[in-house]
Design an enzyme around this catalytic site. Structure first.
Site, PDB file in Angstrom:
ATOM      1  N   SER A   1      11.642  21.652 -79.949  1.00 47.63           N
ATOM      2  CA  SER A   1      10.889  21.654 -78.696  1.00 47.63           C
ATOM      3  C   SER A   1       9.543  22.313 -78.952  1.00 47.63           C
ATOM      4  O   SER A   1       8.840  21.926 -79.883  1.00 47.63           O
ATOM      5  CB  SER A   1      11.684  22.360 -77.592  1.00 47.63           C
TER       6      SER A   1
ATOM      7  N   HIS B   1      11.776  17.403 -77.177  1.00 46.76           N
ATOM      8  CA  HIS B   1      11.466  17.298 -75.758  1.00 46.76           C
ATOM      9  C   HIS B   1      10.120  16.612 -75.560  1.00 46.76           C
ATOM     10  O   HIS B   1       9.111  17.017 -76.131  1.00 46.76           O
ATOM     11  CB  HIS B   1      11.433  18.684 -75.121  1.00 46.76           C
TER      12      HIS B   1
ATOM     13  N   ASP C   1      18.295  24.682 -75.221  1.00 47.00           N
ATOM     14  CA  ASP C   1      18.796  23.321 -75.429  1.00 47.00           C
ATOM     15  C   ASP C   1      19.187  23.144 -76.891  1.00 47.00           C
ATOM     16  O   ASP C   1      18.468  23.568 -77.799  1.00 47.00           O
ATOM     17  CB  ASP C   1      17.735  22.289 -75.047  1.00 47.00           C
TER      18      ASP C   1
END
Length: 345
Positions: free
Chosen positions: A17, A44, A136
């Site tokens: 990310s 992401h 995540d």
């Protein structure tokens, strides 16, 4: 339980990310041209963006990198990159793109990719977590390890944003913690290492549930009545529906299927709180400006007390706005000192 024949690990799933592009380039630059495993990358991305990530990774090292296609084969020696606004899953040797519910506000979500790999690949899978904020990928990496796969995590001290590596290490024990520039060599060693026959552990009910939701897409009733359990008392930031706890470590789903970890849910509600305060600040500033204008207009008008009441209202709104503005600035400074990371977008 499914018995796996003698094998080598042949599927590497990578999640990144914030700060992840540079980490991914470092990893890909160190993978050799004859790397025998398939690489699947989820990072992401905003839903309305046009991603150049596949082109960037294609130039970073000798392996060809391409944006994943629905139904495309998992090709050894190839890097498949998740496109914007689609979860990237695996299924029986092929890639699957879905518009399943967002997870922690993201689609593609790293957890969705990792869970599907854990289910379809079992002990053949290596999960890699790189730089990123929040958590995540941590639950998905745990699923990979629970099914007999391996975990590789970027050294948090080497990551531009250490949230994801630290969260992964908090739920998964792994001896493979390395700087981004060293991970390629670690992976090359692991995928070439013969492994004794392994019986994959059966998937948990939670793993099957969350993978099913990611594959089926957004719909009312993603959580069946028997799966809802007791309400958590929290609401979904995406749809304002009630959330059910689906994992005892703190993972939540609403009826539509939006998924949140406790950490991501806290960050999302903090964002809502900040937004509400900004609206209040704007309203106070506008109230003060309008009251000052009315006070000026009423200065020569009887009754003379009217101008004074408008002026008092302006002072009251200004004082409240100044107090709220100081609070927002102090809160922003504290957040920067505590996390060193930006608020999630």
């Amino acid at each position: 339980m499914d018995v796996v024949p003698p094998f080598r690990r042949n599927l590497v799933v990578v999640g990144a990310s914030a700060g992840g592009v540079e980490a991914l380039r470092s990893v890909m630059s160190a993978l050799p041209a004859d790397f025998p495993a398939t690489v699947v990358v989820t990072m992401h991305l905003g839903p309305g963006t046009h991603s150049a990530l596949a082109r960037i990774l294609d130039r970073a090292g000798p392996l060809p990198a391409t944006t994943a296609r629905h139904g495309g084969a998992l090709e050894p020696g190839t890097v498949h990159v998740a496109p914007p606004d689609r979860h990237l899953l695996t299924d029986d040797g092929v890639l699957v793109l879905t518009q399943g519910p967002t997870e922690d506000g993201h689609r593609p979500a790293i957890n969705a990719t990792f869970r599907s790999a854990a289910l379809t690949g079992g002990p053949r899978v290596i999960g890699v977590i790189l730089s990123g904020a929040l958590d995540d990928g941590a639950a998905g990496l745990r699923a990979i390890v629970d099914r007999g796969g391996l975990a590789v995590v970027q050294d948090p001290g080497d990551a531009l944003y250490r949230g994801m590596p630290e969260s992964a290490l908090s739920v998964v024990d792994t001896e493979y913690v390395a700087r981004a520039g060293e991970i390629g060599a670690v992976l090359d060693k692991l995928v070439r290492m013969p492994v004794d026959p392994v019986e994959a552990a059966p998937p948990s009910d939670t793993l099957l549930l969350e993978d099913r939701i990611a594959r089926e897409g957004v719909r009312l009733g993603a959580l069946r009545p028997a799966e809802r359990g007791m309400g958590s008392g929290y609401t979904c930031p995406d749809c304002q529906g009630s959330l059910t706890e689906v994992d005892p470590v703190g993972r939540y789903r609403c009826r539509i299927g939006h998924a949140w970890s406790a950490q991501a849910l806290l960050a999302a509600h903090d964002g809502e709180f900040q937004f509400a305060l900004m609206k209040a600040l704007r309203a106070l500033d506008e109230k003060a400006a309008l009251a000052r204008k009315l006070a000026a207009q009423a200065g020569g008008v009887r009754p003379r007390g009217l101008a004074g009441r408008y002026a008092a209202s302006a002072r009251e709104a200004t004082d409240a706005a100044d107090t709220l503005r100081r609070f927002l600035l102090d809160a922003s400074d504290e957040a920067d000192e505590t996390t060193g990371e930006p608020a999630p977008g």
